[in-house]
Design an enzyme around this catalytic site. Structure first.
Site, PDB file in Angstrom:
ATOM      1  N   GLU A  86       0.822  -1.217   0.000  1.00  0.00           N
ATOM      2  CA  GLU A  86       0.000   0.000   0.000  1.00  0.00           C
ATOM      3  C   GLU A  86       0.857   1.270   0.000  1.00  0.00           C
ATOM      4  O   GLU A  86       0.515   2.259  -0.636  1.00  0.00           O
ATOM      5  CB  GLU A  86      -0.913   0.044   1.237  1.00  0.00           C
ATOM      6  CG  GLU A  86      -2.032  -0.983   1.259  1.00  0.00           C
ATOM      7  CD  GLU A  86      -1.607  -2.313   1.874  1.00  0.00           C
ATOM      8  OE1 GLU A  86      -0.383  -2.591   1.948  1.00  0.00           O
ATOM      9  OE2 GLU A  86      -2.492  -3.081   2.273  1.00  0.00           O
ATOM     10  N   HIS A  98      24.028   5.910 -15.580  1.00  0.00           N
ATOM     11  CA  HIS A  98      22.959   6.307 -14.667  1.00  0.00           C
ATOM     12  C   HIS A  98      22.344   7.637 -15.035  1.00  0.00           C
ATOM     13  O   HIS A  98      21.334   8.038 -14.477  1.00  0.00           O
ATOM     14  CB  HIS A  98      23.476   6.369 -13.227  1.00  0.00           C
ATOM     15  CG  HIS A  98      23.297   5.062 -12.532  1.00  0.00           C
ATOM     16  ND1 HIS A  98      24.218   4.062 -12.643  1.00  0.00           N
ATOM     17  CD2 HIS A  98      22.302   4.585 -11.765  1.00  0.00           C
ATOM     18  CE1 HIS A  98      23.785   3.021 -11.955  1.00  0.00           C
ATOM     19  NE2 HIS A  98      22.635   3.304 -11.424  1.00  0.00           N
TER      20      HIS A  98
END
Ligand code: GLN
Ligand code: ZN
Length: 792
Positions: free
Chosen positions: A17, A728
């Site tokens: 959640e 990256h």
């Protein structure tokens, strides 16, 4: 008496959640109120679970929207300047900006650096401090959560905070601050704020506060030990305060034991995993995963005990997924009990590092995790139960938990005697290995001559690390196969067409050694684990890696065996499409081990050796199929280093041996490459040499070739590709900057040694980024070649 305690509980929610709520909030689809409500529901559920289970001392403030170190940064107001925070309460958006960076019309700030939390696979945000840093109480999270548990469930929880000394030791110098700056010098102003925090907690009725000081399980200087002493002497003087518990975890406390023992605090928490009391027996007599539990127990026994302090004994392992050996633990706890006034049974560390509930895994005949295997395991919920059982057994005697002991015996027998955990063939093969087995036939210089038959340029050959962009299309095709929407033939065709695209692209760009692109791999460990015996995979066993990124680490439960070829078909297909050499691509044994939950019933080195043999067989099969170059990735080799330096040699000894065992089967004519990334390699240079790969493709661009200074000192004899393209970043490196990096490399290394390649795999990048970047890279390699051999 013995009470029960848990150091921290997973905070991601049973159905992830928290991930969905925070990501929704970042996208602007979830309101701050909805996010807060989700967070509260998770906290209340966790408290209730521990309350119902019968835990006496339940933690709070172990919840986090992103990371507990970031929470501390916000709490003490150590927000770096670039976030434009002007004092007062640190708001949620500033908090998330520190975690993830912020790009708006008038602001473009980078995130704070993230790094590994000790030797786990969790990542924390690194505080940025300097001589000008000031601290002030700038948040109310610990107070709010303590009050919330009181209000909702009537529980007086133990608020958990990162201790002040560890907070400083986990930091790095802020931008522009000298590397020589020592953060522990900030201890006095920082404890002022901590003093306020614990005073406030006392005001609202907290009986205890837990301050985590895990940095003291690493080797520490006198000065740092002094800071520990000073911090808690000062905090203990706060007039109205809760009882102070200082917890450490992941290893033994070494010289900090004496400091903790003599401090005017009320509780000390130590990690006792791996500690088997003298009378213990069972799985063999040696503690296999010595996280220092035995040493901690010796300190208690030989150094006067802890006086009237409460000892929080971390005996239920918060880092693995196996059931506790209750009988052993009771022996250990009885031993400890005689040296302390009040014993508290606890987890070795926060349960954040294990999945939430075994019951969340699908069961039944088709389930991967069948009933038998499930009975051997314990996730966070089950571990809470074990803590309660052990506290009861210690307080009331073994008769009081006779049923649980019985059941525990049975599952352990079932695991120990199972023909699924042990494979005679594998064991016999390991026994039969001799010293020669981890050695190539000839030394590197001779192998290099033998490899001249492979069609690659002699100077500055170019290659990539393995993966190419994993497009949505690739992911969807994989999902469809899993759901049964397409069959294997259709899947294979889709993957082959991607492989062809990657091969044609590399030919067009002009790379020298090609790869197939890894489209068929969901993950570099899972892909191989799924094809090996001894591994099991879960459906819902998520563990937080950082922020909203969770992973499901595979579980090694038994002897590892590779029943059949894992990659040969894909590689030979790729090779059939081109004249250029295509390299085989495997994940190394140490990385397979580091990124999995490991078994606790045999030494790590043994499990790793089994993995090494499985990879070795694949190397052999690739070679037989005509593959001339084989890359065996070991990005995680540095991560496995023990926290205490005195155990480094032992680890490095078997880690290097396992890599060699996996690769030494190759003939001299076959080139073995390896790849490593995103670690500080400075202290393992000798071992990197000892791995004896023919070519080492190693990340270096992101740190601007820092590594080369190390090689300058020690030299490196085999061939090496220091990465010149930082994968990256979405930015496209220019040919000039890559040439410049290669020049830097050529100042330290011989030109004949140098390969040209990116820092790591390209799977997280887009084609639009990869295409121009690699063209520039190949151009850089060409330019270097021309400089050395000027065209006539
Ligand atoms: N061969 C892998 C890839 O290119 C290596 C990934 C890694 O180092 N983590 O994706
Ligand atoms: Zn990498």
């Amino acid at each position: 008496m013995a009470l029960s305690n848990v150091s921290g509980f997973p905070r991601i929610g049973r159905n992830r959640e928290l991930k969905f709520a925070t990501e929704g909030y970042w996208r602007g689809q979830t309101s701050a109120e909805e996010l807060a409500a989700t967070a509260k529901a998770i906290r209340v559920e966790n408290w209730k679970l521990m309350q119902d289970a019968g835990i006496d001392l339940i933690p709070s403030n172990d919840f986090s929207y992103y990371d507990q170190v970031l929470d501390t940064i916000a709490l003490v107001g150590a927000v770096p300047e670039r976030y434009g925070w002007e004092g007062g309460e640190v708001d949620l958006d500033t908090y998330f900006a520190m975690a993830r960076g912020r790009q708006t019309d008038d602001q473009d700030v980078t995130a704070m650096e993230m790094t590994k939390w000790f030797d786990t696979n969790y990542h924390y945000l690194v505080p940025e401090l300097g001589p000008d840093t000031t601290f002030s109480l700038s948040g109310s999270k610990p107070f709010d959560e303590h009050a919330e548990a009181m209000e909702e469930l009537g529980i007086d929880t133990i608020p958990v905070l990162i201790g002040p000394v560890s907070f400083l030791l986990l930091s790095k110098p802020a931008e522009g601050v000298s590397e020589r700056f020592e953060a522990v010098d900030l201890i006095e102003p920082l404890i002022e704020v901590y003093g306020e925090v614990i005073e406030k907690l006392a005001e609202q009725g907290a009986t205890w506060v837990q301050l985590d000081e895990p940095c003291f399980v690493e080797d520490r200087s006198e000065k740092e030990l002094d800071a520990l002493r000073l911090a808690y002497e000062e905090l203990s003087k706060v007039r109205e305060r809760p009882r102070i518990l200082v917890k450490t975890y992941f290893d033994h406390v070494g010289d900090a034991y004496g400091v903790l023992r003599d401090l005017p605090i009320e509780g000390v928490g130590l990690d006792f995993t791996g500690f088997i009391h003298e009378e213990g027996s069972g799985f063999g007599d040696a503690p296999f995963h010595e996280h220092g539990g035995r040493r901690n127990a010796e300190f208690i026994a030989n150094q006067e005990g802890l006086g009237d302090k409460w000892l929080f004994a971390g005996i239920v392992d918060g880092r693995n997924v196996w059931r506790n050996h209750l009988e052993h633990s009771l022996d250990a706890l009885d031993g400890l009990n005689s040296h302390t006034e009040q014993l508290i049974v606890s987890t070795s560390c926060s349960l954040l590092h294990v999945p939430i509930d075994l019951e969340a895994e699908p069961s039944g005949v088709d389930a991967d995790l069948d009933d038998e295997m499930r009975s051997w395991m314990a996730f966070a919920v089950q571990k809470v139960g074990e803590v309660v059982t052990l506290a009861k057994g210690t307080a009331e005697g073994r008769e009081a938990i006779a049923d649980q002991l019985d059941a525990n015996d049975r599952v352990r027998d079932s695991r120990r005697l199972s023909d699924r955990t042990s494979n005679k063939e594998v064991r016999a093969r390991l026994e039969s290995l001799d010293e020669e087995h981890d050695r190539r036939n000839s030394p590197f210089e001779e192998r290099k001559q033998a490899q001249r038959g492979i069609d690659i340029p002699e100077l500055f050959p170019s290659t990539t690390i393995g993966s190419y962009p994993q497009t949505d299309e690739i992911r969807q095709t994989r999902m469809k196969l899993k759901k049964g929407e397409i069959d294997w033939a259709a899947y294979k065709e889709a993957m082959q067409s991607d492989i062809e695209k990657v091969i044609r692209f590399q030919e067009d760009v002009g790379l020298d050694v090609l790869v197939h692109g890894e489209p068929e791999r969901n993950d570099m460990v899972q892909y191989f684990g799924e094809q090996m015996e001894g591994y099991v995979f879960t459906e819902n066993a998520w563990v937080q890696s950082y922020g909203s990124r969770y992973v499901r680490p595979p579980i090694i439960f038994g002897d590892v065996l590779r029943p059949s070829q894992m990659t040969v078909d894909w590689i030979t297909y790729a090779q059939s499409l081109t004249e250029k050499p295509v390299k085989g691509m495997l994940t190394g044994p140490v990385t397979m081990l580091e990124w999995s939950f490991v078994r606790d019933d045999q030494p790590l080195a043994d499990t790793c050796r089994q993995l090494a043999l499985a990879i070795r067989d694949e190397v052999e099969d690739l070679e037989k199929a005509g593959v001339q170059i084989i890359q065996v990735d070991e990005p995680a080799i540095r991560e496995g280093l023990p926290l205490r330096k005195d155990r480094w040699d032992e680890y490095l000894g078997w880690a290097v041996h396992c890599f060699r065992l996996a690769t030494s089967v190759a003939r001299d004519e076959t080139q073995i490459q390896t790849h490593m990334c995103y670690s500080d390699f400075g202290d393992i240079l000798e071992q990197i040499q000892a791995m004896d790969a023919d070519v080492n493709l190693i990340e270096a661009a992101r740190s601007r070739m820092e590594l080369l200074h190390d090689w300058e000192r020690t030299g490196y004899r085999n061939d090496i590709g220091p990465g010149v393209y930082d994968i990256h970043s979405p930015r496209i490196p220019s040919t000039e900057e890559m040439v410049e990096l290669l020049h830097e490399a050529a100042r330290v290394l011989r030109p004949e040694q140098i390969w040209v390649n990116p820092d790591c795999g390209l799977k997280t990048r887009t084609w639009a980024e990869v295409d121009p970047s690699l063209r520039n890279m190949v151009q850089a390699a060409k330019q270097m070649r021309e400089e050395l051999v000027p065209a006539s």
